[in-house]
Design an enzyme around this catalytic site. Structure first.
Site, PDB file in Angstrom:
ATOM      1  CG  ASP A 301      -2.313  -0.640   1.122  1.00 47.64           C
ATOM      2  OD1 ASP A 301      -2.386  -1.104   0.179  1.00 47.64           O
ATOM      3  OD2 ASP A 301      -2.446  -1.300   1.808  1.00 47.64           O
ATOM      4  CB  THR A 372     -11.390  15.402  18.579  1.00 50.27           C
ATOM      5  OG1 THR A 372     -11.975  16.409  17.852  1.00 50.27           O
ATOM      6  CG2 THR A 372     -10.443  16.313  20.265  1.00 50.27           C
ATOM      7  CB  THR A 375     -13.114  18.761  16.179  1.00 46.52           C
ATOM      8  OG1 THR A 375     -11.965  18.922  16.049  1.00 46.52           O
ATOM      9  CG2 THR A 375     -14.415  19.609  17.259  1.00 46.52           C
ATOM     10  CB  SER A 378      -5.118  20.897  15.706  1.00 47.87           C
ATOM     11  OG  SER A 378      -4.950  21.672  14.941  1.00 47.87           O
ATOM     12  CE  LYS A 389      -2.851  21.810  11.512  1.00 45.82           C
ATOM     13  NZ  LYS A 389      -2.621  21.667  13.171  1.00 45.82           N
ATOM     14  CG  ASP A 509      -5.049  -1.281   7.607  1.00 43.65           C
ATOM     15  OD1 ASP A 509      -5.809  -0.757   6.382  1.00 43.65           O
ATOM     16  OD2 ASP A 509      -4.770  -0.061   8.054  1.00 43.65           O
TER      17      ASP A 509
END
Lengths: 673, 582, 193
Positions: A301, A372, A375, A378, A389, A509
């Site tokens: 990947d 987070t 959101t 940050s 941003k 994954d």
């Protein structure tokens, strides 16, 4: 984590191994190793001869031969026990991470009860809150949390695990740091990956790998051949007027059958798995480790494997009316508290634009807004400014209106070139765009070149468009790439390569990787991946580092090479042993054959004894090699073969001549015969 | 070891090298059921007619079990046919000397021996067999057993070169095509050339010559000798195929030492070349089929290396001669001439002995029993290594391929992959079959010999005592199991016990080898052909050649070191370092 | 079972028809060509004297008289029995072989008037593989020459000339060994008497 290489002769492992070597003398358990079984029978026979002795063979001689034959068996058992011990020690360290914890099990009726973790069964639901240890392997079905997985991976930075998507798996023994999650248990006690891995190194449940089976057949055939040789030799002796003693015949037999490789074979296999564990990779079967050596196509990947998983800021593009300095400054402020690699890269880039670093301590009144999962932004509230941003869509929601045209244009341009744009805003004003770009990991090109020399093809898979993909492929030096790949394309590609006879390895994954992982010959699931992915693959990388695939392939090859090298060495040894024993057997009746005693061994019995002692000691001498594996160099097959042949083939011819001669000198010096 | 020897050796190896490719290319079209050859206009009608008579279709292919059944059934039927011919020769035509029926055990031994391509001679041709027995009972097998050997090798090569295939060819098609397109034309050319050199080809009774000097012989008994009865027969046609098909069964008792079978050094040279011709070309065919011509040449080079090594030792030992004879006043420069012909001398006798045992031919132009110990060790060891140095037609290649499979498996792991040979993975089943093939050979040779050397029936036939006696017996069972047919001929083997045990050794050596080989072929055919890369095990180049030679010597020779030590090796030291006689 | 019967039938047919081609047509073909192209060789390279067959140029014959060149010792029957070819098959340490060789060396030295320690050519005292070797080495022939000259009362020179005439070099200058055909040489000696 247990990823520390332990000293080879760790007493904590050695002492139990010594005990185990005696326990393994049980003939029924020896049966699975025909070569050593024959040796044990030989040791038994010579011991019996000791008691029902006839003829004029000295007791001391028979006794010593018998003892050394027993040692031969014990040494082989010891090698196996050592390998098992080391594997178990690795596994136990992993196991320690599972302290006896209590789990909050949710009843079907919704009640919550506390039960010990080992009473959890598959499909039980548990609730885990911040500060608690996850009681079992499972999958998050509700909630998001940061998890400290350092117990398993050794990586101190916490990771985010959330329901749905490809990062929903949690591992028993790791600790939830924030939030609260609901987890469905996916493995019964004793069935987790760790348990399966432990079984793999423990003798009783170990399955032989295909190559090991084939090699065992060959070694058995050689053993039968030499049995025939030795039994017929008794008759030829009778014709020639000499009666070979049972002791000498058994000694010759044991020297000729491939005891060196026979004694070390299982140790090599276990050690291979052990080396994987040291790299924090759990193999679900020995077969998978072996297949890793055979792989000749690697599906990689792009993200995380070829490029750094996180993109790096390479460019600031200010909006109209905003200076570069303003944008850089805002971007820097917004990223000061952002400890992600992306955030850090923005700070670094800002520094390149002449901004000095601003430690957080200098801004006591600033209120940092960390990144987070909800959101996806940050930023910082400072001096009344709300600097943020983040991804275009998230920021767009934040300011509640569309970006100006020039900013939108920059966004589109960056996206089309395969990069990722971040928008920086101050309040409602868009200041500009940060260009995040894929950065190819250092040293990969060299590595891929070496793989190419070994005949391994690398194929990069990416969802990017062709242009971007081609640029990264060229930069990374992969042989081929698949752009705009959908998950099902991976499966199709694997099938196509396999139809051409290739063996394919890949990492994955996501749940949508599962079919491809199952189809591939070596499928390495990331520990962070979904349960489905882990079930489908045949290895799990606890570090979730896709680049590890390369090391896995090397470990697989190293195991096969070690096996081949010791087989060659073992068989080549026979030449010298013949030169020691045959003249000793014949010289009594035919003194004229003295010139054949080219090693100049001092007497017939010291020659036989020296050969037997050498045969036993060589096993001990080679245990470190068997456990560590032979040195591996990524070179083409021709060079590798020539090199190994010189060392182990030629070495196998020469070493025993010297070894037997030295032992013969010692045996005589100490008057053992 | 004189200059003329080296020149002849260079010519021999050079011509062999030159012929390998052209015949190899031709072989490839012969061994392809639909292949085109320049002989099609003449032979195709005949080929088609045979298929019609057998009611088979040339495009029908068999899996390995069917192939093995066809081969075995055909061998059994043709064996019974020859047994019947030998037992009934007194009532069959072309028996000018009026020989009676061949005894049951000798007929069994002989029929088995020719069916298995061994051509062991318990019989003395000119004193036992009628022309019909030779021409029909034996020559048939000279052709068809050779063809069967080539067919098995072909099947194995097909197994290697096919991708996920179920079948490995059709035995009947292979049998017909090999006989018609390959063996028959080559034999015809060689036979006519041999006639020109003096090999007889007639159906006349034995000629009676009035001696120039009638005299009385005193040993072994006092006999008045006034006439010489000179055996005749349809010899050239049989001698040609006996060499080309690596059969080796002589028309006469003395085989290729007999001046009628091998009249001139030139005929001798071409006969030796004929022995190696097809086996050598088969290596080219191998390279062509697996699409790796350099591999074909690598196998060829390994064979040449082993051949040269053996020859050098044998030639040196025979040139040095027997010091015991020299002590009596015999000129040491002459070498060991006991059992050798003047026209061939030391070099051509040593070369022939090496060639005939490298291959599974077994024709002899000098008596191996009278070789010096080390000179005799070489033919014996060559046989025990499995006659893989060019080897018997087909049998040499498939025997060699078994060693290649083992070599690849033993050393293949050392390149860090599951061993793989020309794109075929070598797995447990393949190892099992290869090991089985070798195991049976060893079991038969050592088992029968061990039995014989402590039995009265085994010891009764000995012509020599001491270590040389052991050599005679181990040579007999090695030769029978290896389907060679040459002998330390002092051993009188025409006794019921020896005839029977040797016959079984021949059967084991042939069919217990062929069946695992065909199983291997079938299993290999089923596998995918893996693409070759830098990481694949190299089956070309010097490293591989050395490795292959090393494996053959170590795996093959280690087995026989003890018995060889008690036989030729001890005898050598006794000859040079003691005064013992037996 | 049906399959086996079918296989047996094919095998039987194959044996029969291949026998016709390979065991009848092929040998007859060689016979025809041989008789056509090389009739003398095909019939055994027989030598005749006054219409009677006296031997074959390829097959050795026993001679013991002083006036004849002696061939090599023979292990075929009672010696040079061309219906029972074969060698002695005695090994290098065989007492029988070494005893015989000692006798032969002594006899050779004696009849050819050689010194007691003269080296004897190897081919003169060893039996050939076929027992029918028609040749001896040049050296062997030359050592016998004085005896023949004396017995026949002719000059040594003429005997040596005969030997030269009947010595065969290597085939095509390289193959095999130089040699002298004993029967041909002795016949030619008889003719000059």
């Amino acid at each position: 984590m247990a990823a520390k290489a332990r000293s080879l002769f760790d007493t904590a492992i050695m002492l139990p191994a010594v005990v185990d070597s005696f326990r393994k003398l049980n003939p029924f358990s020896m049966l699975k190793n025909p070569v050593m079984f024959v040796t044990e029978v030989g040791a038994g026979i010579t011991t019996a001869v000791l008691f029902i002795r006839s003829g004029d063979e000295p007791v001391g001689f028979i006794l010593q031969i018998a003892l050394w034959l027993w040692f031969t068996v014990l040494f082989a058992n010891f090698a196996e026990a050592m390998a098992e011990g080391r594997g178990k020690a690795q596994a136990n360290e992993l196991r320690k991470t599972r302290t006896k914890t209590l789990a909050n099990r949710i009843h079907e009726n919704g009640d919550i009860e506390q039960v010990p973790a080992d009473q959890l069964r598959k499909n039980n639901m548990v609730i885990i809150s911040a500060g608690e240890v996850i009681p079992a392997d499972g999958e998050i079905i509700e909630g998001v949390a940061t998890v400290d997985e350092s117990a398993i991976t050794g990586e101190s930075a916490p990771v985010i695990r959330e329901a749905g998507g490809d990062r929903s798996a949690v591992t028993g023994g790791t600790r939830v740091l924030s939030d609260r999650i609901k987890v469905v248990v996916t493995a019964n006690p004793g069935e987790s990956f760790l348990d399966r891995m432990i079984n793999l190194v423990e003798g009783a449940k170990r399955q032989k790998t295909p190559n090991e089976i084939a090699l065992t057949i060959l070694l058995s055939a050689l053993t039968i051949i030499f049995l025939v040789v030795i039994m017929s030799l008794k008759f030829f002796g009778l014709y020639s007027g000499m009666s070979f003693s049972i002791t000498v015949l058994v000694a010759l037999l044991v020297c000729l059958i491939p005891t060196t490789i026979g004694g070390l074979l299982s140790a090599i296999g276990i050690a291979g798995i052990d080396r994987l564990v040291q790299k924090n990779v759990l193999a679900m079967s020995g077969r998978a480790v072996e297949a890793a050596g055979d792989v000749d196509v690697l599906l990689l990947d792009k993200t995380g494997t070829i490029t750094l998983g996180d993109r790096q800021a390479t460019e600031f593009i200010p909006a109209e009316g905003v200076t570069m300095q303003e944008l850089a400054s805002a971007a820097q402020l917004a990223s000061l508290a952002d400890e992600t690699p992306e955030g850090r890269s923005i700070v670094v880039l800002a520094k390149q634009h002449g901004l000095r670093g601003r430690p957080i301590a200098e801004l006591p009144h600033a209120q940092f807004q960390p990144f987070t999962a909800q959101t996806r932004m940050s930023g910082v509230d400072i001096d009344g400014r709300k600097i943020r941003k983040g991804a275009a869509s998230a920021v767009c929601d934040f300011i509640g209106k569309a970006f100006p045209l020039d900013v939108q244009g920059a966004l589109n341009r960056i996206s089309q070139s395969g990069g990722t744009p971040l928008v920086v805003v101050d309040g409602e004003k868009a200041l500009g765009v940060i260009h995040l770009k894929d950065i190819v990991k250092g040293g990969l090109k060299d590595r891929f070149d070496r793989f190419r020399a070994m005949g391994i093809k690398t194929v990069m898979i990416t969802g990017d468009n062709r242009l971007t993909a081609a640029a990264i492929a060229a930069e990374a030096g992969v042989d081929d790439f698949v752009a705009e790949a959908k998950p099902e394309d991976k499966l199709a590609l694997i099938r196509r390569e396999q139809a051409e006879g290739h063996l394919v390895a890949m990492t994955g994954d996501g749940t949508n990787d599962a079919p491809a992982l199952a189809q591939s010959d070596v499928g390495v699931a990331m520990n962070t991946g979904t349960q489905a992915a882990k079930e489908a693959g045949n290895m799990v990388d606890l570090d979730s580092n896709p680049t590890k695939l390369l090391e896995i392939v090397e470990i697989g090859k190293q195991m096969l090479i070690t096996r081949g090298a010791l087989t060659t060495f073992s068989i080549a040894n026979d030449v010298a042993k013949y030169f020691a024993i045959i003249p000793a057997m014949l010289i009594g009746v035919f003194p004229v054959i003295a010139p054949l005693n080219i090693m100049g061994l001092q007497s017939a019995s010291s020659a036989v004894l020296s050969a037997v002692i050498f045969n036993a000691l060589i096993i001990i001498a080679l245990i470190p090699l068997a456990l560590r594996g032979v040195q591996f160099r990524p070179v083409g097959a021709v060079v590798m073969l020539r090199r190994n042949l010189l060392i182990y083939g030629l070495g196998g011819l020469v070493v025993p001549f010297a070894g037997i001669k030295i032992i013969d000198i010692l045996v005589n010096a100490f008057h053992f015969v | 070891m004189d200059m003329y020897g080296w020149i002849q050796l260079a010519l021999f190896a050079g011509l062999l090298l030159a012929l390998t490719k052209p015949l190899g290319v031709y072989l490839a079209s012969v061994l392809d059921a639909g292949g085109k050859t320049f002989l099609d206009p003449v032979l195709q009608p005949c080929e088609k007619l045979l298929y019609r008579l057998f009611s088979i279709k040339s495009q029908d292919e068999q899996n390995w079990q069917q192939y093995a059944v066809s081969l075995s059934v055909f061998s059994l039927v043709s064996l019974l046919f020859s047994y019947a011919v030998l037992r009934l020769q007194h009532v069959l035509p072309l028996n000018p000397q009026g020989f009676g029926p061949v005894s049951p055990d000798l007929a069994f031994n002989t029929a088995v021996s020719f069916t298995t391509n061994t051509n062991w001679q318990s019989y003395g041709g000119e004193s036992t067999l009628s022309y019909f027995s030779q021409m029909v009972g034996l020559t048939l097998h000279n052709f068809v057993s050779a063809a069967a050997g080539i067919a098995v090798a072909t099947a194995l090569v097909r197994g290697l070169s096919r991708h996920s295939a179920r079948t490995i060819g059709c035995f009947w098609v292979d049998l017909v095509r090999i006989n018609l397109y390959l063996l028959l034309p080559l034999s015809l050319i060689l036979a006519v050339f041999l006639v020109s050199q003096g090999v007889v080809q007639n159906f006349k009774p034995y000629a009676a010559a009035k001696l120039l000097e009638p005299h009385t012989a005193v040993a072994p008994a006092i006999t008045n000798i006034a006439t010489q009865t000179i055996a005749q027969g349809p010899m050239a046609s049989q001698v040609a195929i006996k060499m080309l098909g690596t059969n080796g069964g002589g028309f006469m008792n003395a085989n290729a030492a007999h001046p009628y079978e091998n009249p001139t050094p030139l005929a001798n040279f071409l006969q030796m070349l004929a022995i190696f011709l097809i086996p050598s070309s088969l290596t080219y065919y191998l390279g062509r089929m697996v699409k790796n011509q350099r591999h074909g040449w690598a196998v060829w080079a390994a064979m040449l290396l082993l051949f040269l090594a053996g020859l050098t030792v044998c030639w040196q030992a025979e040139s040095a001669g027997n010091p015991r004879m020299h002590a009596l006043g015999v000129n040491p420069l002459g070498g060991n001439m006991e059992g050798k012909e003047v026209r061939f001398g030391i070099f051509n006798s040593a070369l022939f002995a090496t060639v005939t045992t490298d291959a599974s031919c077994g024709a002899v132009n000098a008596m191996h029993d009278s070789f010096t110990p080390l000179g005799g060790l070489i033919p014996l060891l060559n046989i025990q290594l499995g006659e893989v140095v060019f080897g018997g037609v087909g049998a040499g290649l498939y025997g060699m391929l078994v060693f290649v499979v083992l070599t690849v498996f033993l050393a293949g792991l050392m390149v860090g992959r599951t061993p793989e040979y020309v794109g075929k993975k070598i797995e447990a089943y393949d190892v099992k079959m290869s090991a089985l093939a070798i195991l049976i050979l060893i079991l038969s040779i050592l088992g029968f010999t061990a039995w014989a050397v402590v039995s009265n029936w085994g010891l009764a036939g000995l012509n020599n005592q001491g270590p040389h006696g052991l050599s005679e017996i181990i040579y007999a069972y090695s030769s029978a199991t290896g389907n060679n047919g040459s002998a330390f001929a002092g051993l009188t083997t025409n006794t019921p016990w020896l005839n029977t045990t040797l016959a079984f050794a021949m059967l084991f050596g042939r069919f217990f080898m062929i069946v695992p080989i065909l199983a291997l072929a079938g299993n290999l055919a089923k596998k995918k052909l893996l693409p070759q890369s830098e990481g694949s095990f190299p089956v070309t180049g010097l490293t591989f050649v050395v490795l292959l030679v090393g494996t053959i010597l170590i795996v093959g020779a280690l087995t026989f070191v003890p018995v060889l030590s008690l036989g030729p090796v001890v005898e050598h030291f006794l000859m040079t370092k003691s005064a013992v006689v037996f | 079972m049906k399959d086996i019967i079918k296989e047996l039938r094919t095998a039987g047919l194959a044996t029969f028809f291949l026998a016709i081609i390979l065991c009848c047509l092929y040998p007859l073909c060689v016979w025809g060509l041989g008789q056509l192209l090389y009739p003398h060789q095909a019939d055994g390279s027989l030598l005749t004297e006054a219409g009677a067959v006296v031997g074959s140029s390829l097959i050795g014959q026993g001679f013991i008289g002083q006036e004849y060149f002696h061939p090599r010792p023979s292990a075929a029957g009672a010696g040079y029995d061309a219906a029972a070819s074969g060698g002695s098959n005695l090994g290098p340490l065989s007492k029988k072989l070494l005893d015989m060789a000692a006798q032969r060396v002594a006899a050779y030295r004696h009849e050819n008037g050689l010194a007691r320690d003269a080296l004897v050519p190897a081919d003169a005292v060893t039996a050939s593989g076929s027992g029918l070797d028609p040749h001896i080495s040049l050296q062997n022939a030359l050592l016998q020459a004085p005896r023949i000259a004396q017995a026949r009362n002719i000059s040594l020179e003429s005997v040596r000339k005969k030997i030269q005439e009947h010595s065969e070099g290597r085939d095509l200058l390289v193959f095999g060994e130089p040699r002298v055909n004993v029967l041909m040489l002795n016949m030619s000696l008889n003719r000059t008497r």
